[in-house]
Design an enzyme around this catalytic site. Sequence first.
Site, mmCIF file in Angstrom:
data_model
loop_
_atom_site.group_PDB
_atom_site.id
_atom_site.type_symbol
_atom_site.label_atom_id
_atom_site.label_comp_id
_atom_site.label_asym_id
_atom_site.label_seq_id
_atom_site.Cartn_x
_atom_site.Cartn_y
_atom_site.Cartn_z
ATOM 1 N N ASP A 13 0.820 -1.221 0.000
ATOM 2 C CA ASP A 13 0.000 0.000 0.000
ATOM 3 C C ASP A 13 0.849 1.265 0.000
ATOM 4 O OD1 ASP A 13 -2.319 -1.689 0.319
ATOM 5 O OD2 ASP A 13 -1.753 -1.861 2.422
ATOM 6 N N LYS A 16 2.266 2.280 -4.976
ATOM 7 C CA LYS A 16 3.048 1.808 -6.133
ATOM 8 C C LYS A 16 2.339 2.124 -7.441
ATOM 9 C CE LYS A 16 3.038 -2.357 -4.499
ATOM 10 N NZ LYS A 16 2.534 -2.120 -3.142
ATOM 11 N N GLY A 40 -4.672 -4.349 -5.644
ATOM 12 C CA GLY A 40 -5.435 -3.149 -5.311
ATOM 13 C C GLY A 40 -4.741 -1.827 -5.540
ATOM 14 N N HIS A 41 -4.045 -1.671 -6.668
ATOM 15 C CA HIS A 41 -3.477 -0.356 -6.990
ATOM 16 C C HIS A 41 -4.594 0.650 -7.247
ATOM 17 C CE1 HIS A 41 0.517 -1.660 -7.310
ATOM 18 N NE2 HIS A 41 0.434 -2.243 -8.481
ATOM 19 N N GLN A 224 2.220 -6.115 -3.792
ATOM 20 C CA GLN A 224 2.585 -6.272 -2.376
ATOM 21 C C GLN A 224 3.954 -5.614 -2.129
ATOM 22 O OE1 GLN A 224 1.606 -9.653 -3.810
ATOM 23 N NE2 GLN A 224 -0.400 -8.756 -3.650
HETATM 24 P P1 GDP Z 1 -0.451 0.478 -3.841
HETATM 25 O O1 GDP Z 1 -1.119 -0.825 -3.656
HETATM 26 O O2 GDP Z 1 0.977 0.461 -3.388
HETATM 27 O O3 GDP Z 1 -0.637 1.068 -5.215
HETATM 28 O O4 GDP Z 1 -1.147 1.481 -2.846
HETATM 29 P P2 GDP Z 1 -2.688 1.837 -2.738
HETATM 30 O O5 GDP Z 1 -3.238 2.097 -4.075
HETATM 31 O O6 GDP Z 1 -3.387 0.876 -1.843
HETATM 32 O O7 GDP Z 1 -2.589 3.137 -1.902
HETATM 33 C C1 GDP Z 1 -2.218 4.235 -2.443
HETATM 34 C C2 GDP Z 1 -3.272 5.274 -2.081
HETATM 35 O O8 GDP Z 1 -2.609 6.439 -1.773
HETATM 36 C C3 GDP Z 1 -4.170 5.585 -3.252
HETATM 37 O O9 GDP Z 1 -5.428 6.005 -2.813
HETATM 38 C C4 GDP Z 1 -3.433 6.737 -3.932
HETATM 39 O O10 GDP Z 1 -4.282 7.577 -4.678
HETATM 40 C C5 GDP Z 1 -2.873 7.444 -2.736
HETATM 41 N N1 GDP Z 1 -1.596 8.122 -2.946
HETATM 42 C C6 GDP Z 1 -0.540 7.697 -3.673
HETATM 43 N N2 GDP Z 1 0.471 8.596 -3.564
HETATM 44 C C7 GDP Z 1 0.010 9.579 -2.747
HETATM 45 C C8 GDP Z 1 0.592 10.774 -2.221
HETATM 46 O O11 GDP Z 1 1.727 11.113 -2.484
HETATM 47 N N3 GDP Z 1 -0.213 11.507 -1.370
HETATM 48 C C9 GDP Z 1 -1.480 11.148 -1.040
HETATM 49 N N4 GDP Z 1 -2.180 11.921 -0.212
HETATM 50 N N5 GDP Z 1 -2.046 10.032 -1.517
HETATM 51 C C10 GDP Z 1 -1.305 9.272 -2.351
#
Ligand code: GDP
Length: 428
Positions: A13, A16, A40-41, A224
Amino acid sequence: MPATVVVGTQWGDEGKGKLTDLIAKEMQLVVRYQGGHNAGHTLVVDGESFALQLVPSGVLYDHITPVIGNGVVVDPFVLLAEIATLEAKGVDCSRLRVSGNAHLILPYHQELDRLTERYLGKNKLGTTKRGIGPAYADKAMRVGIRVQDLLDADIFREKLTAVLVDKNKVFARVYNRLPEDADELADRVLTEVAPALEPYIADTVSLVHDSLEAGQNVLFEGAQATFLDLDHGTYPFVTSSNPVAGGACTGAGVGPRYIQRVVGIAKAYVTRVGAGPFPTELFDSVGDHLVEVGREFGTNTGRRRRPGWFDAVMLRQAVRLNSLSELAITKLDILDALETLQVCVAYDVNGVRHDHLPYHQSDLHAATPIYETLPGWGCDLTGVTERHQLPAAAVQYLEFLEQQVGVPITYVGVGPGREQFVHFSDAG
Ligand code: GDP
């Protein structure tokens, strides 16, 4: 031509999806190499949110071929539903390619996942119950069914019938459950799924190599994260594949010599879902603040994530495990309102200082973080687009992380939008 890997460096989370999307601009191929639909990106493009589970992030660019590599486990029903959702939003998925060697997640894998978690009771692993672990287990047991089997109805039926003999014994004798009917399931998969997926099924190893040999840029997208890695994570609270950068080699079919750039993604703080050790975990109002402001609830499951301070000890280990060449820090804006910030620089384990991750997990459970305190910046970063616009305290925080971790921070996320990032340092 160089290949790039994007890998999560904490417990997932990290954001990525957004960073991969950003880097993907220069790529021709974006390849998922492990995991399943537990990824879940989330991408936010022009104010519209796209939750991707299986389809690689690059799908949103017309010039990119998104590839699901052999190391991924594919729930074909979920994949088709995701394609339909994306197409309904106007995203063209016709370029998507799925490896014929990828393994299928079928309904009995999900049922087994649910049942084993329930029977583990308080010792449960906190899996997403999507059947991912059982599908990887079948792959290792050599009773898995692969995507390519969908193209041969007789083979598919034969393999499914054989594997269900065994599974049904377990359902009946261990879990007191009704058996899964092999013919019924085979009919359903062969009519509902196989014809619809056929156009996407390909020899993705050749696709990746043709692309690399033609001088194109290829991005390997990890799902992950490093500390959920089956070998290197906090076992058994891990995923059942290898998210570390080396997983791209096995999960996509390339040797390590192609990989020149490895971008680690880390949040400006840490979160973790489910059980397992977490030295910098916060149980106070600061933790609640991080969860609320950072909206730290699972994209797919809605589960509250456990919050904590940035842990440089973990990150040093992530640098080693992945050969990170650079780091991207996400969600710096979530720290905007905090007066002071803590960074864990080492662990105290029973009176002994550890600058690197102790190999024995009991030591990780016993670790007390040694913190350095830094000042907060107390202003809104979400509109910042250039490094020179960052307040001095934010620069100090990021430079401190660079110095602690030992690799340059190239990108910094300051908001969820595609354009909300700052270029911070040049890659080393
Ligand atoms: P992933 O699985 O690593 O892609 O992570 P997730 O998608 O679960 O979580 C990322 C969340 O953080 C999403 O809702 C993105 O829109 C948000 N996000 C990503 N980068 C940033 C950031 O720099 N600032 C903020 N506030 N939200 C971010």
